[in-house]
Design a protein around this motif. Sequence first.
Motif, PDB file in Angstrom:
ATOM      1  N   SER A 117       0.825  -1.215   0.000  1.00 33.15           N
ATOM      2  CA  SER A 117       0.000   0.000   0.000  1.00 33.15           C
ATOM      3  C   SER A 117       0.860   1.267   0.000  1.00 33.15           C
ATOM      4  CB  SER A 117      -0.913   0.016   1.232  1.00 33.15           C
ATOM      5  OG  SER A 117      -0.159   0.187   2.418  1.00 33.15           O
ATOM      6  N   TYR A 118       2.185   1.123  -0.038  1.00 33.67           N
ATOM      7  CA  TYR A 118       3.056   2.279   0.159  1.00 33.67           C
ATOM      8  C   TYR A 118       2.920   3.335  -0.946  1.00 33.67           C
ATOM      9  CZ  TYR A 118       5.450  -0.190   3.985  1.00 33.67           C
ATOM     10  OH  TYR A 118       5.744  -0.825   5.164  1.00 33.67           O
ATOM     11  N   THR A 119       2.755   2.904  -2.190  1.00 30.54           N
ATOM     12  CA  THR A 119       2.576   3.916  -3.243  1.00 30.54           C
ATOM     13  C   THR A 119       1.250   4.647  -3.081  1.00 30.54           C
ATOM     14  OG1 THR A 119       1.691   2.228  -4.753  1.00 30.54           O
ATOM     15  CG2 THR A 119       4.045   2.773  -4.957  1.00 30.54           C
ATOM     16  N   ASN A 120       0.254   3.977  -2.477  1.00 32.80           N
ATOM     17  CA  ASN A 120      -1.027   4.644  -2.230  1.00 32.80           C
ATOM     18  C   ASN A 120      -0.869   5.790  -1.227  1.00 32.80           C
ATOM     19  OD1 ASN A 120      -2.103   2.650  -3.842  1.00 32.80           O
ATOM     20  ND2 ASN A 120      -2.891   1.441  -2.158  1.00 32.80           N
ATOM     21  N   VAL A 121       0.034   5.626  -0.261  1.00 29.13           N
ATOM     22  CA  VAL A 121       0.289   6.694   0.712  1.00 29.13           C
ATOM     23  C   VAL A 121       0.760   7.945  -0.013  1.00 29.13           C
ATOM     24  CG1 VAL A 121       1.736   7.417   2.649  1.00 29.13           C
ATOM     25  CG2 VAL A 121       0.794   5.096   2.599  1.00 29.13           C
ATOM     26  N   LEU A 122       1.741   7.771  -0.896  1.00 26.23           N
ATOM     27  CA  LEU A 122       2.264   8.924  -1.636  1.00 26.23           C
ATOM     28  C   LEU A 122       1.210   9.523  -2.548  1.00 26.23           C
ATOM     29  CD1 LEU A 122       4.894   7.822  -0.461  1.00 26.23           C
ATOM     30  CD2 LEU A 122       5.983   8.231  -2.676  1.00 26.23           C
ATOM     31  N   ASN A 123       0.413   8.658  -3.163  1.00 27.11           N
ATOM     32  CA  ASN A 123      -0.614   9.152  -4.075  1.00 27.11           C
ATOM     33  C   ASN A 123      -1.660   9.972  -3.333  1.00 27.11           C
ATOM     34  OD1 ASN A 123      -1.519   9.186  -6.844  1.00 27.11           O
ATOM     35  ND2 ASN A 123      -3.236   7.910  -6.215  1.00 27.11           N
ATOM     36  N   ILE A 130      -0.329  17.948  -0.592  1.00 24.89           N
ATOM     37  CA  ILE A 130       0.611  18.035   0.528  1.00 24.89           C
ATOM     38  C   ILE A 130       1.984  17.539   0.067  1.00 24.89           C
ATOM     39  CG2 ILE A 130       1.136  17.131   2.835  1.00 24.89           C
ATOM     40  CD1 ILE A 130      -1.916  16.883   3.246  1.00 24.89           C
ATOM     41  N   PRO A 131       3.069  18.285   0.354  1.00 23.34           N
ATOM     42  CA  PRO A 131       4.410  17.825  -0.029  1.00 23.34           C
ATOM     43  C   PRO A 131       4.699  16.432   0.519  1.00 23.34           C
ATOM     44  CG  PRO A 131       4.492  20.105   0.725  1.00 23.34           C
ATOM     45  CD  PRO A 131       3.108  19.610   1.005  1.00 23.34           C
ATOM     46  N   LEU A 132       5.362  15.610  -0.273  1.00 21.98           N
ATOM     47  CA  LEU A 132       5.578  14.219   0.109  1.00 21.98           C
ATOM     48  C   LEU A 132       6.567  14.066   1.261  1.00 21.98           C
ATOM     49  CD1 LEU A 132       5.798  12.379  -3.352  1.00 21.98           C
ATOM     50  CD2 LEU A 132       3.789  12.807  -1.933  1.00 21.98           C
ATOM     51  N   HIS A 133       7.645  14.818   1.241  1.00 19.45           N
ATOM     52  CA  HIS A 133       8.719  14.636   2.213  1.00 19.45           C
ATOM     53  C   HIS A 133       8.493  15.489   3.454  1.00 19.45           C
ATOM     54  CE1 HIS A 133      11.539  12.336  -0.422  1.00 19.45           C
ATOM     55  NE2 HIS A 133      10.764  12.869  -1.357  1.00 19.45           N
ATOM     56  N   SER A 134       8.744  14.911   4.622  1.00 18.32           N
ATOM     57  CA  SER A 134       8.560  15.667   5.867  1.00 18.32           C
ATOM     58  C   SER A 134       9.460  16.894   5.900  1.00 18.32           C
ATOM     59  CB  SER A 134       8.843  14.767   7.073  1.00 18.32           C
ATOM     60  OG  SER A 134      10.176  14.298   7.043  1.00 18.32           O
ATOM     61  N   SER A 135      10.651  16.793   5.273  1.00 15.17           N
ATOM     62  CA  SER A 135      11.583  17.927   5.263  1.00 15.17           C
ATOM     63  C   SER A 135      11.062  19.106   4.444  1.00 15.17           C
ATOM     64  CB  SER A 135      12.934  17.477   4.701  1.00 15.17           C
ATOM     65  OG  SER A 135      12.780  16.974   3.372  1.00 15.17           O
ATOM     66  N   GLU A 136      10.053  18.867   3.594  1.00 15.34           N
ATOM     67  CA  GLU A 136       9.495  19.932   2.751  1.00 15.34           C
ATOM     68  C   GLU A 136       8.268  20.593   3.378  1.00 15.34           C
ATOM     69  OE1 GLU A 136       8.546  17.565  -0.628  1.00 15.34           O
ATOM     70  OE2 GLU A 136      10.549  17.688  -1.508  1.00 15.34           O
ATOM     71  N   ARG A 137       7.830  20.079   4.523  1.00 15.86           N
ATOM     72  CA  ARG A 137       6.604  20.589   5.148  1.00 15.86           C
ATOM     73  C   ARG A 137       6.941  21.480   6.336  1.00 15.86           C
ATOM     74  NH1 ARG A 137       5.038  14.957   4.115  1.00 15.86           N
ATOM     75  NH2 ARG A 137       5.440  14.444   6.307  1.00 15.86           N
ATOM     76  N   ASP A 138       6.394  22.677   6.349  1.00 13.32           N
ATOM     77  CA  ASP A 138       6.589  23.572   7.487  1.00 13.32           C
ATOM     78  C   ASP A 138       5.314  23.632   8.317  1.00 13.32           C
ATOM     79  OD1 ASP A 138       4.834  25.198   6.049  1.00 13.32           O
ATOM     80  OD2 ASP A 138       6.432  26.467   5.233  1.00 13.32           O
ATOM     81  N   PRO A 156      11.396   2.180   5.116  1.00 19.86           N
ATOM     82  CA  PRO A 156      11.226   2.599   3.719  1.00 19.86           C
ATOM     83  C   PRO A 156      10.323   3.828   3.556  1.00 19.86           C
ATOM     84  CG  PRO A 156      11.079   0.218   3.888  1.00 19.86           C
ATOM     85  CD  PRO A 156      11.076   0.748   5.286  1.00 19.86           C
ATOM     86  N   LEU A 157       9.453   4.086   4.536  1.00 22.65           N
ATOM     87  CA  LEU A 157       8.541   5.233   4.480  1.00 22.65           C
ATOM     88  C   LEU A 157       9.010   6.406   5.333  1.00 22.65           C
ATOM     89  CD1 LEU A 157       5.003   3.549   4.697  1.00 22.65           C
ATOM     90  CD2 LEU A 157       5.960   4.738   2.720  1.00 22.65           C
ATOM     91  N   ALA A 158      10.111   6.245   6.053  1.00 19.84           N
ATOM     92  CA  ALA A 158      10.530   7.248   7.047  1.00 19.84           C
ATOM     93  C   ALA A 158      10.639   8.668   6.501  1.00 19.84           C
ATOM     94  CB  ALA A 158      11.849   6.816   7.690  1.00 19.84           C
ATOM     95  N   PRO A 159      11.179   8.900   5.303  1.00 22.86           N
ATOM     96  CA  PRO A 159      11.308  10.291   4.832  1.00 22.86           C
ATOM     97  C   PRO A 159       9.980  10.998   4.582  1.00 22.86           C
ATOM     98  CG  PRO A 159      12.830   8.846   3.655  1.00 22.86           C
ATOM     99  CD  PRO A 159      11.880   7.961   4.415  1.00 22.86           C
ATOM    100  N   PHE A 160       8.881  10.246   4.507  1.00 24.09           N
ATOM    101  CA  PHE A 160       7.588  10.847   4.193  1.00 24.09           C
ATOM    102  C   PHE A 160       6.751  11.152   5.444  1.00 24.09           C
ATOM    103  CE2 PHE A 160       8.602   7.645   0.831  1.00 24.09           C
ATOM    104  CZ  PHE A 160       9.027   8.547  -0.132  1.00 24.09           C
ATOM    105  N   PHE A 161       7.174  10.665   6.610  1.00 27.17           N
ATOM    106  CA  PHE A 161       6.365  10.772   7.823  1.00 27.17           C
ATOM    107  C   PHE A 161       7.044  11.642   8.877  1.00 27.17           C
ATOM    108  CE2 PHE A 161       4.156   7.375   5.828  1.00 27.17           C
ATOM    109  CZ  PHE A 161       2.890   7.321   6.407  1.00 27.17           C
ATOM    110  N   ASP A 162       6.233  12.346   9.661  1.00 29.79           N
ATOM    111  CA  ASP A 162       6.737  13.119  10.798  1.00 29.79           C
ATOM    112  C   ASP A 162       6.828  12.249  12.043  1.00 29.79           C
ATOM    113  OD1 ASP A 162       6.766  15.791   9.501  1.00 29.79           O
ATOM    114  OD2 ASP A 162       4.600  15.454   9.387  1.00 29.79           O
TER     115      ASP A 162
END
Length: 594
Positions: A117-123, A130-138, A156-162
């Motif tokens: 389901s991981y690609t569904n999270v990004l989709n 919403i920006p995909l990467h946590s580093s891009e979200r303020d 594998p999902l760590a860069p996308f989650f806070d």
Amino acid sequence: MDKKRKELESLLARVQKPARYLGNEWNAVNKDHSQVAFKLALAFPDLYEVGMSNQGLKILYHSVNMHENLLMERVFAPHPDLEAEMRRHSFPLFTLESARPLAEFDLIGFSLQYELSYTNVLNMLNLAGIPLHSSERDDRWPLIIGGGPCVFNPEPLAPFFDIFVLGEAEEILPALMLALADLKETGEGRSAVLKKLAALEGIYVPSFYEPRYAADGQLLAIDQIEKTAPEKIKKRVIGDLNKAPYPTAPVVPYIQAVHDRAVVEFFRGCARGCRFCQAGYVFRPVRRRSRQNIINLAKNLINETGYDELSLSSLSSSDYPEIEQLLEDLDSELQGERVRCSLPSLRLDSYSIKLADRLHQGKRSSLTFAPEAATERLRRVIRKNIREEDIFKALDDAIKGGWQGFKLYFMIGLPTESDADVLAIIELCRAIRERYRRQVKGPLKLSVSVSTFVPKANTPFQFEPQLPLEKIRQRQQILIDGFRKLPGVSLSWHEAETSYLEAIFARGDRRLAKLIERAWQLGCRLDGWSEHFAYNLWLQAMQDSGINGDAYAGKRFNYNQCLPWEHLDCGISKEHFIKEHELALLESGEEGEL
């Protein structure tokens, strides 16, 4: 909102199943957004029919919405027909209850049940704008949080989650939301908020940790880069299930869900210790609801939903110490309601047949069992302690009880398996068929489902590689050829390629984030559905991102190696898993350590 709702209705008029998105089902909770302190959109990254079958989603929906000052609404992955309309009309992803865009919520929580389901999270994040990467979200953006079984290795999902919640969330999630509501009032920034949340048990902030690799690419360590973060994150555990929140008025879908019935989880955890089973380890310790608590929940559920089937849910139902008395009590309490009870996860033994007979008086459809392996040697290796005489004794008891159909689940690719173990599946089914024919004149309905072993984090087999893809296909072909010679026995199997991808992500590290993102960019969606799965796109994504899937799925971990999930504490030590793995090798005759 009226304008937005009309626009949505216009889009839904052009899709196949608009009822997936209406949000006005029986027992749906609708709150005034202006009257709550904190708002959560709970996102299930799969279609409505799958998400609405998930008991964890129902528990969290209840545990949050029971707080007057908190709000939770649902959102599911849209079917491609709606996604196309949304992109065509620049309509952002929305929650069902209020049709509000996800970006208007304070927190977006993803239920991570399955690696495909991981690609569904990004989709879904992209559809929400919403920006995909946590580093891009303020501070303008909602916090993105994940929970569920996949969080026992979410790297594998760590860069996308806070944030991730490790373990059982029904108590910590409302507490977390109330804490965030207070922090929201103080106006503290995202970084300060995350530091305070990291101090809570079970809360993992991935940006506070950084993997360190050797020159050859081997993972050496996972370093803390935020000194206030814990060295290891301990999982959350509900101590007393009788006191835990549980939904007695869950949302009742208008369209058929995958599992469409009332469900009472009557105990959690499993002490059997099957060495391949992640759920059996990560949901320890075993905790049980009292008989009276189960009966009260069951009565309220039936009254509030109108279901005519009640499922008592657990990992090994016949292990409940008062199961027969419980079934008698339920019969007595629900008498006149025309409610049928069912017990999933029955063992293949005579006692379970007795329980099944009791539940299905007057109706004998089919019994479902999971021997997993067809030889006693391999069952000892995986710690599925069933002897062949137990299987045949249970079969004889079932035949005498009038059962005419059986569903059997096996796995291929288990550690130490040979072609002979695979051929034994065919021979066991042949013996079952012949045994049935000697006792019954009518036809036997025997269906066999075969999945591929996927090594999972926090199991004794986490050190084992998955069988190479070509070898999986060869063993599937052995079964296909063999079952052609068994008329009346049906065979189904999982696609080898989906199991391969599942193994890659189940054992993967953060470097796989670029693979997930590239696959999504190429159009991968709903990978768990065969009609949408595009393996050629995943191969292209691996090539584009420089990821060798075999280096993950086919890797054998040494005992002294740092595992990608080593900083996450499931409550069972690595030493225990090593000991169990060594015992498995002893059972197979393959002594030695990794």
